[in-house]
Design an enzyme around this catalytic site. Structure first.
Site, PDB file in Angstrom:
ATOM      1  N   TRP A 140     -18.688  16.539 -11.400  1.00 26.19           N
ATOM      2  CA  TRP A 140     -18.397  16.591  -9.954  1.00 26.19           C
ATOM      3  C   TRP A 140     -16.920  16.920  -9.757  1.00 26.19           C
ATOM      4  CZ3 TRP A 140     -22.354  17.237  -7.051  1.00 26.19           C
ATOM      5  CH2 TRP A 140     -22.224  17.191  -5.654  1.00 26.19           C
ATOM      6  N   ASP A 196     -10.236  18.539  -2.590  1.00 19.58           N
ATOM      7  CA  ASP A 196     -10.205  18.447  -1.125  1.00 19.58           C
ATOM      8  C   ASP A 196     -11.482  17.799  -0.604  1.00 19.58           C
ATOM      9  OD1 ASP A 196     -11.866  20.701  -1.821  1.00 19.58           O
ATOM     10  OD2 ASP A 196     -11.643  21.436   0.216  1.00 19.58           O
ATOM     11  N   GLU A 199     -14.697  19.140  -1.702  1.00 20.10           N
ATOM     12  CA  GLU A 199     -15.041  18.916  -3.112  1.00 20.10           C
ATOM     13  C   GLU A 199     -14.952  20.181  -3.952  1.00 20.10           C
ATOM     14  OE1 GLU A 199     -19.111  16.994  -2.140  1.00 20.10           O
ATOM     15  OE2 GLU A 199     -17.925  15.360  -2.978  1.00 20.10           O
ATOM     16  N   GLU A 200     -14.080  21.092  -3.555  1.00 15.76           N
ATOM     17  CA  GLU A 200     -14.031  22.380  -4.243  1.00 15.76           C
ATOM     18  C   GLU A 200     -12.667  22.734  -4.817  1.00 15.76           C
ATOM     19  OE1 GLU A 200     -17.440  24.694  -1.644  1.00 15.76           O
ATOM     20  OE2 GLU A 200     -15.371  24.818  -0.990  1.00 15.76           O
ATOM     21  N   GLU A 424     -26.776  19.272   8.284  1.00 19.91           N
ATOM     22  CA  GLU A 424     -25.373  19.538   7.965  1.00 19.91           C
ATOM     23  C   GLU A 424     -24.912  20.827   8.637  1.00 19.91           C
ATOM     24  OE1 GLU A 424     -24.321  21.145   3.949  1.00 19.91           O
ATOM     25  OE2 GLU A 424     -23.335  19.190   3.714  1.00 19.91           O
TER      26      GLU A 424
HETATM   27  C1  NOJ Z   1     -21.406  20.236  -3.455  1.00 22.58           C
HETATM   28  C2  NOJ Z   1     -20.371  19.777  -2.454  1.00 22.58           C
HETATM   29  O1  NOJ Z   1     -20.843  18.667  -1.801  1.00 22.58           O
HETATM   30  C3  NOJ Z   1     -20.050  20.883  -1.480  1.00 22.58           C
HETATM   31  O2  NOJ Z   1     -19.028  20.464  -0.618  1.00 22.58           O
HETATM   32  C4  NOJ Z   1     -19.608  22.103  -2.230  1.00 22.58           C
HETATM   33  O3  NOJ Z   1     -19.359  23.143  -1.328  1.00 22.58           O
HETATM   34  C5  NOJ Z   1     -20.662  22.511  -3.239  1.00 22.58           C
HETATM   35  N1  NOJ Z   1     -20.945  21.409  -4.130  1.00 22.58           N
HETATM   36  C6  NOJ Z   1     -20.251  23.759  -4.005  1.00 22.58           C
HETATM   37  O4  NOJ Z   1     -19.141  23.517  -4.793  1.00 22.58           O
HETATM   38  C1  NOJ Z   2     -20.509  18.082   1.223  1.00 21.79           C
HETATM   39  C2  NOJ Z   2     -19.241  18.004   1.988  1.00 21.79           C
HETATM   40  O1  NOJ Z   2     -18.448  19.111   1.652  1.00 21.79           O
HETATM   41  C3  NOJ Z   2     -18.502  16.717   1.670  1.00 21.79           C
HETATM   42  O2  NOJ Z   2     -17.362  16.618   2.471  1.00 21.79           O
HETATM   43  C4  NOJ Z   2     -19.393  15.531   1.912  1.00 21.79           C
HETATM   44  O3  NOJ Z   2     -18.723  14.361   1.496  1.00 21.79           O
HETATM   45  C5  NOJ Z   2     -20.695  15.652   1.165  1.00 21.79           C
HETATM   46  N1  NOJ Z   2     -21.319  16.936   1.416  1.00 21.79           N
HETATM   47  C6  NOJ Z   2     -21.674  14.557   1.576  1.00 21.79           C
HETATM   48  O4  NOJ Z   2     -21.969  14.654   2.933  1.00 21.79           O
END
Ligand code: NOJ
Ligand code: NOJ
Length: 575
Positions: A140, A196, A199-200, A424
């Site tokens: 992750w 960030d 999560e990227e 979402e």
């Molecule tokens: C899962 C993350 O929750 C999401 O924010 C991200 O865009 C994707 N992985 C792709 O990296």
């Molecule tokens: C993906 C989003 O990018 C992230 O900010 C969030 O924490 C997770 N999904 C779970 O909702």
């Protein structure tokens, strides 16, 4: 000519009526659905959270594509902050047991060893856990250092209410240890890199810096209040450093906040609007140092961000260039197709409602050269100046901004299915729901935007009267830094990127593997802004990477001497 003007005015009035009645209707129908949508996703009794421990927030009940049956510290803390605000202001006095479940669950999660570490070796930065309170051990984007700050803010808000209601023993013995772990983590790790909120991108991130600043600031005040004075000066010192660092994300020439220091994107990102609404302090006026919702910088940023989505989603086509559109995380996004999100579209509305609340309190608004383009969308002839609430300019602008804000809720309304469920995302081509269903954060974001539309405000956190220290310490190295923008003109082939590395930590110490990628937003000019030690001579080179091959610029090294303060722009041509 006069008729054209008349038609324009009639057109605006019709739009205003349509937008505000659509928003009124949406607030009325969606409020109860959003509230029950939040509660359904909280264990153990929420109807869509089977298997979740008490107080655990399930991000979404979706178990595949995407699997969101986890609990994220960020989502949970933002959701509970909204519930705690409802509880402490008396809007919903039934939430106390649930809030106690939340603080207990979070105290348990803090102690769960996980791939980021143990409670004392970095584990607090772990972004998500299984809903039975065990560690998630898959790959992750970790750590994510906004979580502990957001959690501290939520729990401090509850603890302040308990203090006012004769529960100081519980606060000191039970809640303070939880809060302190998170604040200590923030104070000692804020200047380390982080993924960030999306999560990227692993770099520094405006949202994270802003919420960390808030947490340490209110944490210092709270600690003082309960007699835990030994932490106060340490938290305050790091809060000053964070406030300093926060300024470096501002891009003065383009008028927006660059979301991340890495990532190689335009940097236009809902990250920055979410930071503004989640660090809103109604006592701080339109202060730009903390990017308050009505500050000139935050308004300029809002316009640049919104405009980035006008032409990329087909559901936005045909919408006037000064009217609301659907917005997403950032324009380059491709996750689940790269669509608009409900929570980002409502964040635009919320920032504008927050701004309207403060202008009303202040009895006027300021238009500066920084916010001029934002305001000119609503009255092309407006010029920089101060407009008292009795002036017609103020009334014209605020009425148009209210209509604009309502327009963002009207967009969400239009693309919310008839059962009121909030996923979402919604499709950029036909507006149908996409990705995780019943996203808890989407529901909470709807509720907070509706509350702001209603003029509701919550406790201050201490943003009023802060000044940016004139000499800013970088924390880690202890020295001062300046924001240096490197622009290099370089022609590349598709798939090829330009990076920079050099002689200091912030330039990755000559590592081609860790070199920082530049943004091609203004191709063939590639650019990046980095905080570098002040008054220092620094060597660097640009490199190209293409299909795994690395090409360095020819010798000798490039060199700059940074100024003692402020910022610096270096223009180069690839050599
Ligand atoms: C899962 C993350 O929750 C999401 O924010 C991200 O865009 C994707 N992985 C792709 O990296
Ligand atoms: C993906 C989003 O990018 C992230 O900010 C969030 O924490 C997770 N999904 C779970 O909702």
């Amino acid at each position: 000519m006069r008729f054209t003007l008349l038609f324009t005015l009639v057109g605006l009035a019709v739009r205003a009526l349509a937008q505000s009645s659509a928003a009124d209707a949406y607030v009325a129908s969606e409020s109860p659905i959003a509230k029950s949508g939040v509660l359904a996703n909280i264990g153990p009794d929420g109807s869509k959270s089977q298997g979740a421990k008490p107080g655990i927030v399930v991000a979404s009940p979706s178990t595949s594509n995407p699997d969101y049956l986890y609990t994220w510290t960020r989502d949970s803390s933002l959701v509970f902050k909204a519930l705690i605000d409802q509880f402490t202001t008396g809007e919903d006095t039934s939430l106390r047991n649930l809030i106690d479940d939340f603080t207990t669950a979070e105290a348990t999660l803090q102690q769960v060893s996980n791939p980021s570490g143990t409670v004392s070796t970095g584990g607090l930065g772990e972004p998500k856990f299984n809903i039975d309170e065990t560690a998630f051990t898959g790959a992750w984007g970790r750590p994510q250092r906004d979580g502990p700050a957001l959690r501290a803010t939520a729990i401090i808000t509850y603890a302040n209410w308990l203090l006012d209601n004769n529960n100081s023993t519980y606060v000191v013995n039970t809640l303070w240890p939880i809060i302190k772990l998170d604040l200590d983590y923030v104070a000692s790790n804020w200047n380390q890199s982080t993924f960030d909120l999306w999560e990227e991108v692993n770099s520094s991130s405006f949202f994270t810096t802003a919420v960390q600043h808030r947490a340490l600031r209110e944490g210092a005040t709270f600690a003082n209040k309960i007699g835990q004075t030994s932490v106060v000066s340490g938290y305050t010192t790091q809060a000053d450093n964070l406030l300093c660092f926060l300024q470096s994300y501002w891009n003065p020439s383009a008028g927006y906040v660059t979301a991340n220091t890495g990532g190689g994107r335009s940097g236009k990102d809902a990250n920055t609007l979410l930071a503004s609404i989640h660090t809103f302090d109604p006592a701080a006026g339109c202060d730009a140092a903390t990017f308050q919702p009505c500050s000139d910088k935050a308004l300029s940023n809002l316009k640049v961000y919104v405009d980035a989505f006008r032409s990329i989603y087909s559901i936005n086509s045909g919408i006037a260039s000064n009217a609301a559109v659907a917005t997403g995380r950032y324009p380059e996004d491709s996750y689940q197709g790269g669509n608009p999100w409900y929570l980002t579209t409502s964040a635009v509305a919320e920032q504008l409602y927050d701004a309207l609340i403060v202008w009303d309190q202040l009895g006027g608004l300021n238009v500066t050269s920084t916010s001029l383009a934002f305001f000119q969308q609503f009255s092309s002839g407006v010029s920089a100046g101060t407009y008292a609430s009795s002036s017609s300019t103020y009334q014209t602008l605020t009425a148009a901004i209210k209509t604009f804000a309502d327009g963002f809720l009207a967009i969400n309304a239009k693309y919310t299915p008839s059962n009121g469920g909030l996923a979402e995302q919604f499709s950029k081509s036909d507006g149908t729901p996409v990705s995780a269903v019943d996203l808890t954060w989407s529901y909470a974001a709807a509720l907070t935007s509706f509350a702001a539309r209603d003029g509701k405000t919550y406790a201050s956190w201490g943003a009023a009267g802060l000044t940016v220290p004139s000499q800013c310490s970088s924390g880690g190295s202890g020295g001062n830094t300046v924001a240096v923008t490197f622009n290099v003109q370089a022609t590349t082939v598709f798939g090829e990127n330009i990076y920079i590395t050099g002689s200091v930590d912030a330039l990755q110490n000559w590592s081609p593997d860790n070199a920082l990628i530049l943004s091609a937003a203004n191709y063939p000019i590639w650019s990046i802004t980095v905080n570098l030690p002040a008054s220092s001579t620094i060597e660097y080179k640009y490199i190209r990477k293409y299909n795994g091959a690395v090409t360095w610029e020819s010798d000798p090294n490039n060199s700059i001497t940074t100024p003692s303060s402020g910022s610096y722009i270096q223009n180069d041509t690839w050599r």
